[in-house]
Design a protein around this motif. Structure first.
Motif, PDB file in Angstrom:
ATOM      1  N   LEU A  57      12.812  53.047 -22.720  1.00  0.00           N
ATOM      2  CA  LEU A  57      14.195  53.154 -23.239  1.00  0.00           C
ATOM      3  C   LEU A  57      14.578  51.913 -23.814  1.00  0.00           C
ATOM      4  O   LEU A  57      14.317  50.826 -23.186  1.00  0.00           O
ATOM      5  CB  LEU A  57      15.350  53.462 -22.151  1.00  0.00           C
ATOM      6  CG  LEU A  57      15.126  55.024 -21.681  1.00  0.00           C
ATOM      7  CD1 LEU A  57      16.011  55.035 -20.487  1.00  0.00           C
ATOM      8  CD2 LEU A  57      15.445  56.270 -22.638  1.00  0.00           C
ATOM      9  N   THR A  58      14.944  51.759 -24.880  1.00  0.00           N
ATOM     10  CA  THR A  58      15.291  50.580 -25.653  1.00  0.00           C
ATOM     11  C   THR A  58      16.279  49.532 -24.748  1.00  0.00           C
ATOM     12  O   THR A  58      15.963  48.292 -24.860  1.00  0.00           O
ATOM     13  CB  THR A  58      16.342  50.768 -27.064  1.00  0.00           C
ATOM     14  OG1 THR A  58      15.372  51.730 -27.879  1.00  0.00           O
ATOM     15  CG2 THR A  58      16.279  49.453 -27.916  1.00  0.00           C
ATOM     16  N   GLU A  59      17.009  49.995 -24.077  1.00  0.00           N
ATOM     17  CA  GLU A  59      18.185  49.289 -23.317  1.00  0.00           C
ATOM     18  C   GLU A  59      17.247  48.366 -22.299  1.00  0.00           C
ATOM     19  O   GLU A  59      17.619  47.656 -21.503  1.00  0.00           O
ATOM     20  CB  GLU A  59      19.298  50.062 -22.731  1.00  0.00           C
ATOM     21  CG  GLU A  59      18.980  51.145 -21.630  1.00  0.00           C
ATOM     22  CD  GLU A  59      20.066  51.882 -21.650  1.00  0.00           C
ATOM     23  OE1 GLU A  59      20.357  52.036 -20.473  1.00  0.00           O
ATOM     24  OE2 GLU A  59      20.669  52.637 -22.434  1.00  0.00           O
ATOM     25  N   GLY A 120      20.134  46.800 -26.823  1.00  0.00           N
ATOM     26  CA  GLY A 120      19.180  47.884 -26.567  1.00  0.00           C
ATOM     27  C   GLY A 120      20.046  49.160 -26.352  1.00  0.00           C
ATOM     28  O   GLY A 120      19.619  50.223 -26.968  1.00  0.00           O
ATOM     29  N   HIS A 121      21.188  49.096 -25.730  1.00  0.00           N
ATOM     30  CA  HIS A 121      22.101  50.087 -25.453  1.00  0.00           C
ATOM     31  C   HIS A 121      22.760  50.669 -26.639  1.00  0.00           C
ATOM     32  O   HIS A 121      22.635  51.949 -26.971  1.00  0.00           O
ATOM     33  CB  HIS A 121      23.309  49.806 -24.272  1.00  0.00           C
ATOM     34  CG  HIS A 121      24.168  51.053 -23.817  1.00  0.00           C
ATOM     35  ND1 HIS A 121      23.609  51.910 -23.213  1.00  0.00           N
ATOM     36  CD2 HIS A 121      25.215  51.354 -24.606  1.00  0.00           C
ATOM     37  CE1 HIS A 121      24.746  52.827 -23.142  1.00  0.00           C
ATOM     38  NE2 HIS A 121      25.476  52.487 -23.852  1.00  0.00           N
ATOM     39  N   GLN A 124      20.055  52.374 -28.512  1.00  0.00           N
ATOM     40  CA  GLN A 124      19.825  53.676 -28.176  1.00  0.00           C
ATOM     41  C   GLN A 124      20.810  54.596 -28.329  1.00  0.00           C
ATOM     42  O   GLN A 124      20.493  55.937 -28.745  1.00  0.00           O
ATOM     43  CB  GLN A 124      19.501  53.461 -26.385  1.00  0.00           C
ATOM     44  CG  GLN A 124      19.050  54.660 -25.811  1.00  0.00           C
ATOM     45  CD  GLN A 124      17.287  54.828 -26.263  1.00  0.00           C
ATOM     46  OE1 GLN A 124      16.864  53.677 -25.701  1.00  0.00           O
ATOM     47  NE2 GLN A 124      16.902  55.912 -26.882  1.00  0.00           N
ATOM     48  N   GLU A 125      21.960  54.283 -28.403  1.00  0.00           N
ATOM     49  CA  GLU A 125      23.299  55.108 -28.740  1.00  0.00           C
ATOM     50  C   GLU A 125      23.054  55.486 -30.153  1.00  0.00           C
ATOM     51  O   GLU A 125      23.226  56.712 -30.454  1.00  0.00           O
ATOM     52  CB  GLU A 125      24.494  54.536 -28.438  1.00  0.00           C
ATOM     53  CG  GLU A 125      24.726  54.126 -27.186  1.00  0.00           C
ATOM     54  CD  GLU A 125      25.434  55.415 -26.443  1.00  0.00           C
ATOM     55  OE1 GLU A 125      26.219  56.042 -27.160  1.00  0.00           O
ATOM     56  OE2 GLU A 125      24.966  55.831 -25.293  1.00  0.00           O
ATOM     57  N   PRO A 128      19.607  58.554 -30.152  1.00  0.00           N
ATOM     58  CA  PRO A 128      19.548  58.916 -28.638  1.00  0.00           C
ATOM     59  C   PRO A 128      17.921  59.433 -28.670  1.00  0.00           C
ATOM     60  O   PRO A 128      17.216  60.038 -29.710  1.00  0.00           O
ATOM     61  CB  PRO A 128      20.298  60.210 -28.762  1.00  0.00           C
ATOM     62  CG  PRO A 128      21.430  59.787 -29.804  1.00  0.00           C
ATOM     63  CD  PRO A 128      20.807  59.285 -30.748  1.00  0.00           C
ATOM     64  N   VAL A 129      17.558  59.711 -27.530  1.00  0.00           N
ATOM     65  CA  VAL A 129      16.080  59.946 -27.136  1.00  0.00           C
ATOM     66  C   VAL A 129      15.958  61.428 -27.567  1.00  0.00           C
ATOM     67  O   VAL A 129      16.860  62.029 -27.430  1.00  0.00           O
ATOM     68  CB  VAL A 129      15.842  59.881 -25.424  1.00  0.00           C
ATOM     69  CG1 VAL A 129      14.571  60.539 -25.310  1.00  0.00           C
ATOM     70  CG2 VAL A 129      15.934  58.425 -25.152  1.00  0.00           C
TER      71      VAL A 129
END
Length: 131
Positions: A57-59, A120-121, A124-125, A128-129
């Motif tokens: 996860l990027t975050e 990162g968050h 990610q937003e 999204p995954v």
């Protein structure tokens, strides 16, 4: 000859990264502890034990890669390879720019970890995954 350090961007993360460095060098362990404290969680546990889906996860990946980069830099510095003395330049690709800034002393490791978590968050937003 002039020496430069370059720091990686996202994509080079892998479960287990940095564990051997932390086990072998107390100064590296201190970097991982500093990042864990700055983030208020044990990112090092995710780095060392996974799962891979959580690490990537990027975050998580961004502050994790910075932590490994700075741990290696701190070990090298303790062994006489210091930025500003033997190392004339630092640079980084994407999130590696934050690693370079922290290695040069422009940002603290804790501030870089917190900034990369926010960055990162946000990334990610934006994607999204699974999208």
């Amino acid at each position: 000859m002039t020496t430069a350090f370059t720091f990686p961007g996202q994509g080079s993360q892998a479960v287990g990264m940095g564990r051997a460095l932390a086990d072998a060098f107390p100064e590296a362990r201190a970097v991982f502890d500093e990042v864990d404290d700055a983030l208020g969680e044990k990112l090092s546990a995710i780095m060392w034990d996974g799962p891979a889906e959580t690490l990537t996860l990027t975050e998580n990946a961004q502050p994790a890669l910075m932590a490994v980069s700075l741990a290696a830099t701190r070990v090298l510095s303790s062994r006489g390879v210091a930025i500003g003395r033997e190392v004339a330049f630092v640079a980084g690709h994407s999130l590696g720019e934050y690693s370079a800034l922290a290695a040069a002393g422009t940002l603290s490791i804790a501030d870089a970890a917190r900034l990369l978590r926010i960055r990162g968050h946000a990334m990610q937003e934006a994607v999204p995954v699974g999208v």
